[in-house]
Design an enzyme around this catalytic site. Structure first.
Site, PDB file in Angstrom:
ATOM      1  N   TRP A  14      -9.683   8.671  -0.756  1.00 24.59           N
ATOM      2  CA  TRP A  14     -10.084   8.277   0.562  1.00 24.59           C
ATOM      3  C   TRP A  14     -11.502   7.329   0.609  1.00 24.59           C
ATOM      4  O   TRP A  14     -11.556   6.405   1.366  1.00 24.59           O
ATOM      5  CB  TRP A  14      -9.843   8.728   1.777  1.00 24.59           C
ATOM      6  CG  TRP A  14      -8.412   9.113   1.953  1.00 24.59           C
ATOM      7  CD1 TRP A  14      -7.807  10.378   1.991  1.00 24.59           C
ATOM      8  CD2 TRP A  14      -7.459   8.013   2.764  1.00 24.59           C
ATOM      9  NE1 TRP A  14      -6.598  10.200   2.623  1.00 24.59           N
ATOM     10  CE2 TRP A  14      -6.260   8.842   2.868  1.00 24.59           C
ATOM     11  CE3 TRP A  14      -7.533   6.952   2.881  1.00 24.59           C
ATOM     12  CZ2 TRP A  14      -5.210   8.256   3.218  1.00 24.59           C
ATOM     13  CZ3 TRP A  14      -6.567   6.250   3.219  1.00 24.59           C
ATOM     14  CH2 TRP A  14      -5.147   6.773   3.624  1.00 24.59           C
ATOM     15  N   ASP A  31       1.181  16.794   8.996  1.00 25.54           N
ATOM     16  CA  ASP A  31       1.853  17.023   7.557  1.00 25.54           C
ATOM     17  C   ASP A  31       2.583  18.310   7.395  1.00 25.54           C
ATOM     18  O   ASP A  31       2.264  18.983   6.594  1.00 25.54           O
ATOM     19  CB  ASP A  31       0.638  17.132   6.591  1.00 25.54           C
ATOM     20  CG  ASP A  31      -0.481  15.744   6.916  1.00 25.54           C
ATOM     21  OD1 ASP A  31       0.072  14.939   7.446  1.00 25.54           O
ATOM     22  OD2 ASP A  31      -1.596  16.043   6.217  1.00 25.54           O
ATOM     23  N   GLU A  53      -5.724  19.017   5.152  1.00 21.69           N
ATOM     24  CA  GLU A  53      -4.379  18.184   5.350  1.00 21.69           C
ATOM     25  C   GLU A  53      -3.491  18.632   4.461  1.00 21.69           C
ATOM     26  O   GLU A  53      -3.741  19.292   3.559  1.00 21.69           O
ATOM     27  CB  GLU A  53      -4.777  16.690   5.013  1.00 21.69           C
ATOM     28  CG  GLU A  53      -5.767  16.105   5.970  1.00 21.69           C
ATOM     29  CD  GLU A  53      -6.248  14.537   5.575  1.00 21.69           C
ATOM     30  OE1 GLU A  53      -6.031  13.857   6.782  1.00 21.69           O
ATOM     31  OE2 GLU A  53      -6.165  14.142   4.527  1.00 21.69           O
ATOM     32  N   TRP A 102      -4.202   0.494   4.119  1.00 23.33           N
ATOM     33  CA  TRP A 102      -3.764   1.350   5.109  1.00 23.33           C
ATOM     34  C   TRP A 102      -3.239   0.720   6.295  1.00 23.33           C
ATOM     35  O   TRP A 102      -4.172  -0.185   6.840  1.00 23.33           O
ATOM     36  CB  TRP A 102      -4.500   2.654   5.093  1.00 23.33           C
ATOM     37  CG  TRP A 102      -3.870   3.577   5.787  1.00 23.33           C
ATOM     38  CD1 TRP A 102      -3.101   4.647   5.237  1.00 23.33           C
ATOM     39  CD2 TRP A 102      -4.061   3.941   7.057  1.00 23.33           C
ATOM     40  NE1 TRP A 102      -2.612   5.451   6.190  1.00 23.33           N
ATOM     41  CE2 TRP A 102      -3.071   5.253   7.474  1.00 23.33           C
ATOM     42  CE3 TRP A 102      -4.643   3.584   8.340  1.00 23.33           C
ATOM     43  CZ2 TRP A 102      -3.031   5.816   8.832  1.00 23.33           C
ATOM     44  CZ3 TRP A 102      -4.396   4.123   9.566  1.00 23.33           C
ATOM     45  CH2 TRP A 102      -3.575   5.304   9.785  1.00 23.33           C
ATOM     46  N   TRP A 113       0.827  -1.287  -0.167  1.00 22.78           N
ATOM     47  CA  TRP A 113       0.146   0.072   0.102  1.00 22.78           C
ATOM     48  C   TRP A 113       0.781   1.291   0.066  1.00 22.78           C
ATOM     49  O   TRP A 113       1.833   1.445   0.797  1.00 22.78           O
ATOM     50  CB  TRP A 113      -0.774   0.023   1.306  1.00 22.78           C
ATOM     51  CG  TRP A 113      -1.507   1.494   1.708  1.00 22.78           C
ATOM     52  CD1 TRP A 113      -0.823   2.235   2.556  1.00 22.78           C
ATOM     53  CD2 TRP A 113      -2.766   1.847   1.243  1.00 22.78           C
ATOM     54  NE1 TRP A 113      -1.485   3.487   2.395  1.00 22.78           N
ATOM     55  CE2 TRP A 113      -3.002   3.119   1.818  1.00 22.78           C
ATOM     56  CE3 TRP A 113      -3.989   1.290   0.570  1.00 22.78           C
ATOM     57  CZ2 TRP A 113      -4.076   4.010   1.526  1.00 22.78           C
ATOM     58  CZ3 TRP A 113      -4.988   2.021   0.262  1.00 22.78           C
ATOM     59  CH2 TRP A 113      -4.837   3.431   0.888  1.00 22.78           C
ATOM     60  N   ASN A 147       0.048   5.764   0.115  1.00 24.42           N
ATOM     61  CA  ASN A 147      -0.819   6.940  -0.187  1.00 24.42           C
ATOM     62  C   ASN A 147       0.221   8.255  -0.515  1.00 24.42           C
ATOM     63  O   ASN A 147       0.865   8.332  -1.086  1.00 24.42           O
ATOM     64  CB  ASN A 147      -1.972   7.305   0.913  1.00 24.42           C
ATOM     65  CG  ASN A 147      -1.393   7.052   2.347  1.00 24.42           C
ATOM     66  OD1 ASN A 147      -1.101   6.173   2.988  1.00 24.42           O
ATOM     67  ND2 ASN A 147      -1.596   8.258   3.110  1.00 24.42           N
ATOM     68  N   ASP A 148       0.042   9.228   0.403  1.00 19.44           N
ATOM     69  CA  ASP A 148       0.675  10.516  -0.023  1.00 19.44           C
ATOM     70  C   ASP A 148       1.967  10.270  -0.313  1.00 19.44           C
ATOM     71  O   ASP A 148       2.859   9.883   0.327  1.00 19.44           O
ATOM     72  CB  ASP A 148       0.519  11.433   1.279  1.00 19.44           C
ATOM     73  CG  ASP A 148      -0.711  11.655   2.126  1.00 19.44           C
ATOM     74  OD1 ASP A 148      -1.769  10.962   1.441  1.00 19.44           O
ATOM     75  OD2 ASP A 148      -0.736  12.396   2.976  1.00 19.44           O
ATOM     76  N   GLN A 201       3.689   7.473   1.912  1.00 19.55           N
ATOM     77  CA  GLN A 201       3.313   6.681   3.073  1.00 19.55           C
ATOM     78  C   GLN A 201       3.092   5.514   2.424  1.00 19.55           C
ATOM     79  O   GLN A 201       2.577   5.056   1.195  1.00 19.55           O
ATOM     80  CB  GLN A 201       1.701   7.247   3.264  1.00 19.55           C
ATOM     81  CG  GLN A 201       1.709   8.615   4.095  1.00 19.55           C
ATOM     82  CD  GLN A 201       2.192   8.546   5.239  1.00 19.55           C
ATOM     83  OE1 GLN A 201       1.319   8.328   6.128  1.00 19.55           O
ATOM     84  NE2 GLN A 201       3.332   8.996   5.649  1.00 19.55           N
TER      85      GLN A 201
HETATM   86  C1  FRU Z   1      -3.640  12.461   4.019  1.00 18.74           C
HETATM   87  C2  FRU Z   1      -3.202  11.825   5.032  1.00 18.74           C
HETATM   88  C3  FRU Z   1      -2.381  12.883   5.722  1.00 18.74           C
HETATM   89  C4  FRU Z   1      -1.700  11.753   7.034  1.00 18.74           C
HETATM   90  C5  FRU Z   1      -1.650  10.626   6.021  1.00 18.74           C
HETATM   91  C6  FRU Z   1      -1.732   9.245   6.803  1.00 18.74           C
HETATM   92  O1  FRU Z   1      -3.924  11.545   2.828  1.00 18.74           O
HETATM   93  O2  FRU Z   1      -4.539  11.585   5.930  1.00 18.74           O
HETATM   94  O3  FRU Z   1      -3.030  13.543   6.661  1.00 18.74           O
HETATM   95  O4  FRU Z   1      -0.446  12.366   7.349  1.00 18.74           O
HETATM   96  O5  FRU Z   1      -2.672  10.765   5.163  1.00 18.74           O
HETATM   97  O6  FRU Z   1      -1.290   8.265   6.042  1.00 18.74           O
END
Ligand code: FRU
Length: 460
Positions: free
Chosen positions: A281, A145, A196, A46, A19, A21-22, A38
């Site tokens: 999300w 963040d 965020e 996640w 997985w 993400n950001d 991430q």
């Molecule tokens: C945004 C977020 C951030 C956080 C991260 C956690 O997608 O929710 O605010 O740091 O992902 O994975």
């Protein structure tokens, strides 16, 4: 071709396994673009966050590196940024190489706080600072963040931090000690979700002498078509306070599609360039890939244009190398069919006086509706859709006219840049069969006057 390969993007970064993400810690040093992200190395959903790592020399081909940051007793490693500490303000440099400093959120069960880690070997290995956290939690549930840059005017590091319903700015001489300078946003923009991943940029206004400050704020949920999306504010920043030129109720979206989130810029590059996570999300944990889940967008350069009294964000995909497989000029037809490669390609079209039209790409439908002044992406018939009730959608962007259009297409995504990159939509889709043809059809029986059409197969 198995399903994994079928849904593996060709020119967009995706992890070999598991997985993501950001995007995190985007920094350029000595010819290398670092992309941290991430990452959950145990699973395709996640979970406890790590920082995964990849390096590129051209922003298109990426080499995955070992995990950079692991969770510890202060918590999981949430999103953040990285900088080159050129003048060793932190005193953390130990050798010849400049020290790279990562600033991230430690997400513990009790709270969120900001910490740093540093690398003295060009980002290959990272040491967490012994004095972590460098900013303790002031009693806020959402406090995360950090995005840091060097502010020339006041000779200090500035951090933008997302605090639920506002952004806080902090200043520091050395990346270790931080002072709260100001806050922005409680009554501005949209608050239909949590704020965020901020970024504060100084962007050139095209064709003018002036530069403007732009505050980027990701929002989840509450996007224009549901779920995650990015809003921005234009204004001024004096090293202390951000003041917007917008009204409190104004909302500006960076991208009207469903799949462009948490985008931030690379530190240390001349031309502001950002990359976003291509998901939402609402369904990110359910998309139908097997071994990996999640991909990044194409990196895009950023600037502004002035339209009447308003500043509008311009995004252009970075230049992609490839071979033109189709070039046509001055077509004036009600229907234009174009062969497209099965992998990644760009499609460019310049139009004169465009009527309403649709573009079909397999079951994915794009439409410009001149009467409604809208551009739409309809993925209700785009292939695999029932993995989440939120995925099948008709997504809408207000649009008066179409003069030019660039589409970056990959196996599971399209990024649409219209009118010089002032109107942008990014969407993922999971077609059942490979797509080999694009059909552009007039919606009102009027011919489409295409001055130029170009298809370029992207080579790596
Ligand atoms: C945004 C977020 C951030 C956080 C991260 C956690 O997608 O929710 O605010 O740091 O992902 O994975």
């Amino acid at each position: 071709m198995n399903k994994v390969e079928k849904f593996r993007p060709e020119i967009h970064f995706s992890p070999e396994k598991h997985w993501i993400n950001d995007p995190n810690g985007l920094v350029f040093y000595k010819g290398e673009y670092h992309l941290f992200y991430q990452y959950h190395p145990q699973s395709t959903v996640w979970g406890p966050m790590h920082w995964g790592h990849a390096i590129s020399k051209d922003l298109v081909t990426w080499e995955e590196k070992p995990i950079a940051l692991y969770p510890d007793e202060l918590g999981a490693i949430f999103s953040g940024s990285a900088v080159v500490d050129w003048n060793n303000t932190s005193g953390l440099q130990t050798g010849e190489e400049k020290v790279l400093v990562a600033i991230f959120t430690h997400h513990g069960e009790d709270n969120e706080k900001q910490s740093i880690a540093y690398s003295n070997d060009c980002g290959r290995t990272w040491v967490k600072y012994s004095g972590n956290p460098v900013i303790v939690n002031p009693g806020l549930k959402d406090f995360r963040d950090p995005k840091v840059f060097w502010h020339e005017g006041t000779s200090q590091w500035i951090m933008s931090l997302a605090c639920g319903d506002h952004i806080r700015f902090y200043g520091s001489p050395n990346l270790l000690e931080w002072k709260h300078l100001s806050s922005f946003g409680e009554t501005y923009g949209t608050h239909d979700g949590v704020w965020e991943c901020p970024d504060l940029l100084h962007l050139q206004v095209e064709g003018e002498e002036e530069k403007k400050w732009v505050l980027i704020v990701s929002l989840n949920p509450g996007g224009p078509n549901g779920g995650s999306a990015i809003q921005y504010f234009t204004g001024e920043f004096d090293g202390r306070t951000f003041v917007t030129d917008q009204k409190e109720s104004d909302v500006k979206w960076a991208d009207w599609g469903r799949d462009f989130y948490a985008a931030v810029t690379w530190s240390g590059v001349e031309e502001p360039t950002w990359v976003g996570w291509m998901s939402n999300w609402q369904y990110a944990n359910q998309t139908p890939t097997d071994e990996f889940r999640g991909a990044m967008s194409i990196p895009r350069t950023l600037s502004l244009i002035k339209r009447e009294a308003e500043y509008v964000l311009i995004q252009r995909p970075i230049e992609l190398k490839g071979e033109n497989v189709l070039e046509r000029a001055n077509e004036c037809l009600e229907e234009i069919k174009v062969d497209v490669p099965s992998g990644a390609y760009t499609f460019e079209m310049n139009l004169e006086n465009a009527p309403s039209f649709t573009i079909e790409l397999g079951g994915l439908k794009l439409a410009f509706d001149k009467r409604a002044k809208e551009f739409r992406i309809d993925r209700t018939n785009s292939g695999f859709i029932d993995f989440s009730e939120h995925f099948a959608s008709v997504d809408v962007m207000p649009l008066e006219k179409v003069e030019d259009m660039t589409i970056i297409a990959d196996r599971t995504s399209i990024e649409v840049f219209i009118n010089g990159g002032s109107a942008v939509m990014t969407e993922t889709f999971y077609p059942v069969n490979a797509i080999s043809e694009m059909t552009i059809r007039s919606g009102m029986g009027e011919p489409i006057n295409a001055k130029q059409i170009k298809v370029k197969r992207i080579s790596l």
